[in-house]
Design an enzyme around this catalytic site. Structure first.
Site, mmCIF file in Angstrom:
data_model
loop_
_atom_site.group_PDB
_atom_site.id
_atom_site.type_symbol
_atom_site.label_atom_id
_atom_site.label_comp_id
_atom_site.label_asym_id
_atom_site.label_seq_id
_atom_site.Cartn_x
_atom_site.Cartn_y
_atom_site.Cartn_z
ATOM 1 N N GLU A 1 -58.504 72.784 9.951
ATOM 2 C CA GLU A 1 -59.415 73.196 11.021
ATOM 3 C C GLU A 1 -59.783 74.678 10.964
ATOM 4 O O GLU A 1 -58.937 75.549 11.053
ATOM 5 C CB GLU A 1 -58.764 72.920 12.376
ATOM 6 N N ASN B 1 -59.542 74.380 18.606
ATOM 7 C CA ASN B 1 -58.326 73.987 19.292
ATOM 8 C C ASN B 1 -58.294 74.379 20.753
ATOM 9 O O ASN B 1 -57.348 74.059 21.461
ATOM 10 C CB ASN B 1 -57.100 74.531 18.551
ATOM 11 N N THR C 1 -48.682 67.746 9.902
ATOM 12 C CA THR C 1 -49.123 66.741 10.877
ATOM 13 C C THR C 1 -50.096 65.820 10.259
ATOM 14 O O THR C 1 -51.258 66.149 10.098
ATOM 15 C CB THR C 1 -49.860 67.372 12.036
ATOM 16 N N THR D 1 -59.352 62.142 12.331
ATOM 17 C CA THR D 1 -59.555 62.646 13.705
ATOM 18 C C THR D 1 -60.551 63.802 13.599
ATOM 19 O O THR D 1 -61.748 63.564 13.606
ATOM 20 C CB THR D 1 -58.226 63.090 14.361
ATOM 21 N N LYS E 1 -54.586 61.564 6.443
ATOM 22 C CA LYS E 1 -55.416 62.281 7.417
ATOM 23 C C LYS E 1 -54.608 63.461 7.919
ATOM 24 O O LYS E 1 -53.370 63.442 7.899
ATOM 25 C CB LYS E 1 -55.844 61.386 8.568
#
Lengths: 383, 383
Positions: free
Chosen positions: A259, A378, A179, A146, A168
């Site tokens: 991220e 985010n 996650t 993603t 992932k």
């Protein structure tokens, strides 16, 4: 290599049109046997996506013929219709493989609260089935990304067998589980019960100790499939070690790609009364936004470490706490220790060692710093 | 007005030279009686600053003549020497007031892990004692600021008496308590036991429900002092209401001034089986970095709300959860509800309503968004 490193597995990754932009978004992993033994570990979140509800049910049988995974949509919080979509996806895989939907796991990742584009997804399953191959592991790993900037794959060799995996996950990483989606394969001969034991042990010390932003997902799934194609019955201790190595390797790749992160932080808790205390303290420190900001600013702020330790009920006395950052014990006995100017904060890897002075047990929890880039990714990207 | 709104109190705020830069950094609040009844509530963090250890001990006597507060240094994690510094500070106040150190509370705020500059601090106490006045409340409120951009003061009128207060706190706000110092005064006649009951009730529904960054401080202190100078024995229910109003007003000011925040988020939990469940869910949602980023980006991301609710053990069924953002029920029955484009995310105030469909109880927790400015302030400023 990835999930197709072990014998008995084929995979494919295709662009089904679920994501806008035309990149790969659907992966299929097929176990050609002779064994179909499998186990799974799922998110501890009580709000679970339809594919998690489905796959948990499928795994209760201890057998998997195939796993279908999509990025571009989590199929979470989509009601009974979302569950029907997952069911239809499994049925489609069963149809193209001429097999039973009851042995097909489904994994989805992406935005919560939106239905999947089922026409695109189902025709993607057909395309993927036509492209299944022994070297499809890389394409499959690519298709489940993603916001991941790179594919995450790993494989390790056991005595006469292989363990391979793909994963992932870039944001929303938190205990139980991070996650993420992860599929691990092996060509060793291992029963479903043994796979379950091994997978729980391996994930509890790897993915479960990764906490990049304290947020727990609705879709986390880790699957372990055994084909038995190597015709080797492994030593179980060695097998657990290999599976743990693959999990640790993938977890490390998730951490590095988290991220917006600019630092990889290892929180080593030592001197704990038991391992649970060590993990508890590690997680509390990993979740301190203030500390994560300080590390980002290359400030060896041990006060924020102590403030986080103090929120736990672990066994310790405040005036016996010691903290080292990158090897310099800047806090001794709960107060100022060695000169903080000696701490080199420039490396990407930062190790925070916390000595609870309460016993012989240890655990390490991994996290990242908190950056403006994390906020940007985010707040700009709906996921 | 602030802490000197009620009769019987004098205050001062001076620049003692604890902070570099020459701004005010030392406050003194004196209760001239006739009563000295007092109560205190302190951080639940197990790592507690020396002034917290000291003031907790002092308050066990239920009486306070004075409170001395400094910014520019938390005096936390400073070992036995730090405790001696706090003791010396209280002794100095006792000396200038010709009173007992055993009735002097000490509060400190600022960087953890550094000794206070005691020469500057003690001579600051002398200066402050010389400037004590009935209108010193504003200067005192100014002197306790750290990264606060404005002073926080409040006062409310009861039937024949006043309640006044001042507070500081901009980052590190989290339950039990928000990271803050707060002094509340009244000229009503109330016993120490009654003050304790009222203060616990008031803080549990105000400061305890403020969580801007999930980080719990080592120094949080809320003190309530009664002078009895108005010679009024209040109705206790009304008195609790006034004290709660002052706390709520100050909590609101802390929230609005929280480091780097661009949104004030109220998380209203309704339909809870009990109030504890409602608070638990509100806090879990308030601590989701992903949600806080989404609100910053003006994205009404209800999926992240549900993912946070799902991490709690509150009583609810996932398919009976409803979520409204700014009045639009965008999630109904755990799935997509009304059109999310109807949600107006532009106002600074954002209300997230979560209906657990499990009972009649409610609670509201307040937080802020997560911004690049927060990261910047907390990575650049050592605190």
């Amino acid at each position: 290599m990835s999930v197709t490193a072990p014998l008995g597995f084929r995979a494919a990754g295709v662009a089904a049109g679920i994501k806008s932009g035309g990149s790969r978004d659907l992966a299929l992993v097929v176990n050609d046997g002779p064994s179909r033994a499998a186990a799974g570990v799922f998110t501890a979140n009580r709000v679970q996506a339809a594919p998690v509800l489905w796959s948990r049910q499928v795994l209760s049988g201890g057998r998997l013929r195939a796993v279908v995974l999509n990025s571009g949509g989590a199929n979470a919080c989509t009601g009974p219709e979302g569950f029907q979509d997952t069911h239809a996806t499994a049925e489609k895989v069963a149809e193209v493989l001429d097999d039973s939907a009851g042995e097909v796991a489904v994994c989805s990742t992406g935005l919560i609260g939106e239905r999947l584009p089922m026409d695109a997804l189902l025709s993607g399953v057909e395309t993927a089935a036509g492209q299944l191959s022994r070297d499809g592991g890389l394409a499959a790993a690519d298709a489940i990304r993603t916001t991941d900037t790179v594919s995450k794959i790993s494989f390790k060799r056991g005595s006469g067998y292989m363990v391979g995996g793909m994963a992932k996950g870039a944001g929303m990483l938190a205990p139980a589980l991070a996650t993420m989606l992860c599929v691990i394969t092996t060509d060793a001969e291992v029963s479903a019960e043994e796979l379950d034991t091994v997978l729980r042990a391996a994930t509890s010390r790897t993915f479960d100790r990764l906490d990049t932003d304290g947020c727990m997902s609705t879709n986390d799934t880790v699957l372990l499939l055994a084909s038995g194609a190597a015709e080797v019955r492994p030593d179980l201790a060695e097998f657990e070690e290999r599976v743990t190595e693959v999990c640790a390797d993938l977890a490390r790749q998730l951490l590095v790609d988290a991220e917006g992160a600019s630092k990889a932080i290892a929180i080593e808790v030592v001197g704990a009364a038991d391992e649970d205390d060590a993990v508890k303290v590690g997680r509390a420190v990993a979740r301190s936004n203030l500390l994560k900001c300080a590390i980002h600013g290359e400030d060896p702020n041990w006060g924020r470490v102590l403030a986080a330790v103090g929120t736990t009920d672990a066994e310790f006395e405040p005036d016996r706490l010691n903290v080292a950052i990158n090897g310099i014990w800047i806090c001794r006995g709960g107060a100022v220790g060695d000169d903080r100017s000696k701490v080199d904060m420039r490396p990407r890897d930062v190790t925070i060692t916390i000595d609870l002075s309460a016993g012989p047990h240890t655990a390490t929890v991994h996290t990242t710093d908190l950056t403006a880039d994390y906020v940007h990714e985010n707040s700009a990207y709906s996921s």
